[in-house]
Write an enzyme that holds these catalytic residues in place. Structure first.
Site, PDB file in Angstrom:
ATOM      1  N   ARG A  33       0.861  -1.288  -0.171  1.00  0.00           N
ATOM      2  CA  ARG A  33       0.045  -0.029  -0.013  1.00  0.00           C
ATOM      3  C   ARG A  33       0.755   1.155   0.284  1.00  0.00           C
ATOM      4  O   ARG A  33       1.880   1.152   0.667  1.00  0.00           O
ATOM      5  CB  ARG A  33      -0.924  -0.023   1.407  1.00  0.00           C
ATOM      6  CG  ARG A  33      -1.868   1.160   1.446  1.00  0.00           C
ATOM      7  CD  ARG A  33      -2.700   0.794   2.593  1.00  0.00           C
ATOM      8  NE  ARG A  33      -3.726  -0.215   2.235  1.00  0.00           N
ATOM      9  CZ  ARG A  33      -5.041   0.284   2.065  1.00  0.00           C
ATOM     10  NH1 ARG A  33      -5.369   1.390   1.798  1.00  0.00           N
ATOM     11  NH2 ARG A  33      -5.810  -0.594   1.856  1.00  0.00           N
ATOM     12  N   GLY A  34       0.550   2.117  -0.693  1.00  0.00           N
ATOM     13  CA  GLY A  34       1.078   3.263  -0.854  1.00  0.00           C
ATOM     14  C   GLY A  34       0.136   4.689  -0.640  1.00  0.00           C
ATOM     15  O   GLY A  34      -0.708   4.481  -0.058  1.00  0.00           O
ATOM     16  N   LYS A  35       0.731   5.688  -0.935  1.00  0.00           N
ATOM     17  CA  LYS A  35      -0.131   7.039  -0.770  1.00  0.00           C
ATOM     18  C   LYS A  35      -1.383   6.829  -1.719  1.00  0.00           C
ATOM     19  O   LYS A  35      -2.688   7.206  -1.237  1.00  0.00           O
ATOM     20  CB  LYS A  35       0.635   8.234  -1.073  1.00  0.00           C
ATOM     21  CG  LYS A  35       0.264   9.468  -0.238  1.00  0.00           C
ATOM     22  CD  LYS A  35       1.208  10.487  -0.379  1.00  0.00           C
ATOM     23  CE  LYS A  35       1.008  11.662   0.754  1.00  0.00           C
ATOM     24  NZ  LYS A  35       2.117  12.705   0.544  1.00  0.00           N
ATOM     25  N   ALA A  64      -2.014   4.109  -3.847  1.00  0.00           N
ATOM     26  CA  ALA A  64      -2.173   2.902  -4.740  1.00  0.00           C
ATOM     27  C   ALA A  64      -2.260   1.713  -3.633  1.00  0.00           C
ATOM     28  O   ALA A  64      -1.516   1.893  -2.453  1.00  0.00           O
ATOM     29  CB  ALA A  64      -1.012   2.515  -5.446  1.00  0.00           C
ATOM     30  N   VAL A  65      -3.055   0.790  -3.858  1.00  0.00           N
ATOM     31  CA  VAL A  65      -3.204  -0.301  -3.269  1.00  0.00           C
ATOM     32  C   VAL A  65      -2.722  -1.746  -3.968  1.00  0.00           C
ATOM     33  O   VAL A  65      -3.274  -1.826  -5.238  1.00  0.00           O
ATOM     34  CB  VAL A  65      -4.609  -0.867  -2.726  1.00  0.00           C
ATOM     35  CG1 VAL A  65      -4.479  -2.121  -1.909  1.00  0.00           C
ATOM     36  CG2 VAL A  65      -4.950   0.225  -1.730  1.00  0.00           C
ATOM     37  N   VAL A  66      -1.914  -2.489  -3.657  1.00  0.00           N
ATOM     38  CA  VAL A  66      -1.613  -3.431  -4.324  1.00  0.00           C
ATOM     39  C   VAL A  66      -1.895  -4.847  -3.771  1.00  0.00           C
ATOM     40  O   VAL A  66      -1.936  -5.039  -2.696  1.00  0.00           O
ATOM     41  CB  VAL A  66       0.136  -3.583  -4.395  1.00  0.00           C
ATOM     42  CG1 VAL A  66       0.492  -4.730  -5.435  1.00  0.00           C
ATOM     43  CG2 VAL A  66       0.708  -2.278  -5.141  1.00  0.00           C
ATOM     44  N   LYS A 104      -1.991  -3.533  -9.103  1.00  0.00           N
ATOM     45  CA  LYS A 104      -1.714  -2.364  -8.493  1.00  0.00           C
ATOM     46  C   LYS A 104      -2.923  -1.365  -8.644  1.00  0.00           C
ATOM     47  O   LYS A 104      -3.088  -0.908  -9.854  1.00  0.00           O
ATOM     48  CB  LYS A 104      -0.516  -1.534  -9.001  1.00  0.00           C
ATOM     49  CG  LYS A 104      -0.207  -0.548  -8.330  1.00  0.00           C
ATOM     50  CD  LYS A 104       1.251   0.319  -8.478  1.00  0.00           C
ATOM     51  CE  LYS A 104       1.543   1.543  -7.914  1.00  0.00           C
ATOM     52  NZ  LYS A 104       2.878   2.051  -8.141  1.00  0.00           N
ATOM     53  N   ASP A 122      12.340   7.471  -7.458  1.00  0.00           N
ATOM     54  CA  ASP A 122      11.932   7.105  -6.066  1.00  0.00           C
ATOM     55  C   ASP A 122      12.416   5.690  -5.740  1.00  0.00           C
ATOM     56  O   ASP A 122      11.996   4.640  -5.322  1.00  0.00           O
ATOM     57  CB  ASP A 122      10.549   6.921  -6.120  1.00  0.00           C
ATOM     58  CG  ASP A 122       9.827   6.702  -4.771  1.00  0.00           C
ATOM     59  OD1 ASP A 122      10.476   7.207  -3.746  1.00  0.00           O
ATOM     60  OD2 ASP A 122       8.683   6.412  -4.729  1.00  0.00           O
TER      61      ASP A 122
HETATM   62  P1  ADP Z   1       3.217   3.065  -4.291  1.00  0.00           P
HETATM   63  O1  ADP Z   1       3.322   4.041  -5.674  1.00  0.00           O
HETATM   64  O2  ADP Z   1       1.896   3.169  -3.637  1.00  0.00           O
HETATM   65  O3  ADP Z   1       4.600   2.889  -3.406  1.00  0.00           O
HETATM   66  P2  ADP Z   1       4.335   0.406  -5.285  1.00  0.00           P
HETATM   67  O4  ADP Z   1       4.214   0.208  -6.824  1.00  0.00           O
HETATM   68  O5  ADP Z   1       5.543   0.817  -4.814  1.00  0.00           O
HETATM   69  O6  ADP Z   1       3.162   1.626  -4.947  1.00  0.00           O
HETATM   70  O7  ADP Z   1       3.665  -0.672  -4.354  1.00  0.00           O
HETATM   71  C1  ADP Z   1       3.527  -0.593  -3.061  1.00  0.00           C
HETATM   72  C2  ADP Z   1       4.045  -1.743  -2.493  1.00  0.00           C
HETATM   73  O8  ADP Z   1       3.392  -3.084  -3.012  1.00  0.00           O
HETATM   74  C3  ADP Z   1       5.583  -2.248  -2.872  1.00  0.00           C
HETATM   75  O9  ADP Z   1       6.448  -1.746  -2.089  1.00  0.00           O
HETATM   76  C4  ADP Z   1       5.504  -3.878  -2.722  1.00  0.00           C
HETATM   77  O10 ADP Z   1       5.706  -4.065  -1.214  1.00  0.00           O
HETATM   78  C5  ADP Z   1       4.107  -4.067  -3.042  1.00  0.00           C
HETATM   79  N1  ADP Z   1       4.298  -4.416  -4.546  1.00  0.00           N
HETATM   80  C6  ADP Z   1       4.329  -3.551  -5.715  1.00  0.00           C
HETATM   81  N2  ADP Z   1       4.166  -4.103  -6.838  1.00  0.00           N
HETATM   82  C7  ADP Z   1       4.516  -5.555  -6.621  1.00  0.00           C
HETATM   83  C8  ADP Z   1       4.737  -6.804  -7.536  1.00  0.00           C
HETATM   84  N3  ADP Z   1       4.799  -6.602  -8.697  1.00  0.00           N
HETATM   85  N4  ADP Z   1       4.887  -7.771  -6.892  1.00  0.00           N
HETATM   86  C9  ADP Z   1       4.844  -7.908  -5.537  1.00  0.00           C
HETATM   87  N5  ADP Z   1       4.599  -7.084  -4.555  1.00  0.00           N
HETATM   88  C10 ADP Z   1       4.528  -5.658  -5.096  1.00  0.00           C
HETATM   89 MG    MG Z   2       6.419   2.479  -3.755  1.00  0.00          MG
END
Ligand code: ADP
Ligand code: MG
Length: 356
Positions: free
Chosen positions: A41-43, A45-47, A62, A156
């Site tokens: 999870r980020g600001k 986005a949720v993954v 994502k 980043d």
């Molecule tokens: P944000 O822009 O919100 O930081 P990210 O793309 O960095 O989003 O994704 C947030 C988190 O989700 C990552 O730090 C990671 O822990 C997990 N994540 C993102 N992409 C993947 C992926 N392709 N496979 C597994 N985990 C992922």
């Molecule tokens: Mg990130």
């Protein structure tokens, strides 16, 4: 090294890519995938982990909000897709499989990196042995070099955005999160304030031009964290962190580096320098002896001699490995099990300068 600067004439939209090939489906993603749980999870986005119903293949979905702080950010999501497409042939960058769109989100279906973030290895009681760390740094540099050759800066890079294909033993790296990435332009400069305070270079904080060297600073921070288990610039608050970064206040004390090789310190020292022009490029970093030292220990003296002659005759700083160094390295006992930990507050990336 030539460093092209970013075009900032159109403000935040500078350096955004607009062309994508991947179709954005308006079919519900749930009709194609079974969602099995949140993995990040980020600001904005949720993954979530998901399984493609027809193939059984696992992906990371994502979910990116199209509206943020009352602003339409669809173009920025399309840009993130465009950067992923541009790096499609590079194994160090996560692969974009498909995309779906709902009223609120664009959902990127990404290659799943099952090993999680290398951040976990920075805060673990048992740090990785240097043979593993140099392998991960080499792979990160390969990905960064590819992006820079495509005139893209990530902006980043941090241990949370470098993932692994498997956890134990640690697999190969995958660079993720291209939300802040920008394309370098021929004209103008980018001085946007981007990135996460602990990991951003002094030029970002000082509102000076951003170049490919900005990413190399972050590689230095990542290397520092992997070898010491500490975050080099983290202060007790944001202000202290900014001050530490802008004064390049790095602790190379015996305590933090008690079990770290001199070559590792040399590598980090070369990257954590204030003047961007003085930092080596990704390609130059690849020829640093730290990244090849452990491997050479496993090679016969004759083999090393042949390589040295070949490198000299090539006259290149880009030291090509004699053999594929990936995946097959031995896993040594960690020499860092007693390493001291420091703060690892996760700060959401900031953009546009308001949080600085
Ligand atoms: P944000 O822009 O919100 O930081 P990210 O793309 O960095 O989003 O994704 C947030 C988190 O989700 C990552 O730090 C990671 O822990 C997990 N994540 C993102 N992409 C993947 C992926 N392709 N496979 C597994 N985990 C992922
Ligand atoms: Mg990130």
């Amino acid at each position: 090294m030539s460093r092209r600067r970013l075009d900032n004439r159109s403000g935040l939209s500078a350096g955004l890519l607009g062309e994508i090939q991947t179709p954005i489906s308006i079919d519900s993603m749930e009709s194609v995938y079974e969602v099995t749980g949140e993995i990040g999870r980020g600001k904005f986005a949720v993954v979530k982990r998901c399984v493609e119903k027809t193939s059984g293949k696992v992906f990371a979905a994502k979910f990116l909000r199209k509206r943020r702080r009352g602003r339409d950010c669809r173009a920025e999501v399309v840009h993130e897709m465009a950067v992923l497409e541009m790096a499609r042939n590079n194994t160090r960058v996560v692969n974009l499989h498909a995309a779906h769109e709902t009223d609120h989100d664009i959902i990127l279906i990404l290659e799943y990196a099952a090993g999680g973030e290398i951040f976990d290895h920075c805060v673990s009681e048992e740090l990785l042995p240097e043979t593993q760390i140099t392998r991960l740094i080499r792979q990160t540099l390969e990905g960064v070099h590819h992006l820079h050759q495509c005139s893209v800066v990530h902006l980043d890079l941090k241990p949370q955005n470098i993932l692994l294909t498997s956890l134990s033993p640690p697999g190969d790296i995958k660079i993720v999160d291209f939300g802040l990435a920008r394309r370098l332009g021929a004209a103008g400069e980018l001085r946007e304030i981007l990135g996460t305070p602990e990991y951003v270079a002094p030029e970002v904080l000082n509102y000076e031009p951003i170049t490919t060297a900005t990413d190399l600073w972050s590689v230095g921070v990542i290397a520092y964290m992997l070898v010491t288990g500490e975050s080099p610039f983290a202060g007790d608050d944001k202000q202290e962190t900014y001050l530490n970064v802008s004064q390049v206040n790095v602790d190379y004390s015996r305590e933090a580096f008690a079990r770290v090789s001199e070559l590792a310190v040399d590598f980090i020292r070369k990257l954590l320098v204030k003047t961007p022009e003085d930092r080596p490029s990704a390609a130059e970093c690849m020829s640093h002896p730290w990244l090849w030292q452990q491997q050479q220990l496993c090679l016969s003296p004759e083999f090393i001699a042949v390589r040295t002659i070949r490198e000299r005759s090539c006259g290149t700083k880009w030291a090509a490995p004699l053999e594929d160094p990936e995946d097959k390295e031995n896993f040594l006992e960690s020499p860092h099990s007693q390493a001291k930990k420091s703060r690892f507050d996760e700060e959401a990336p900031t953009a546009g300068g308001s949080d600085f």
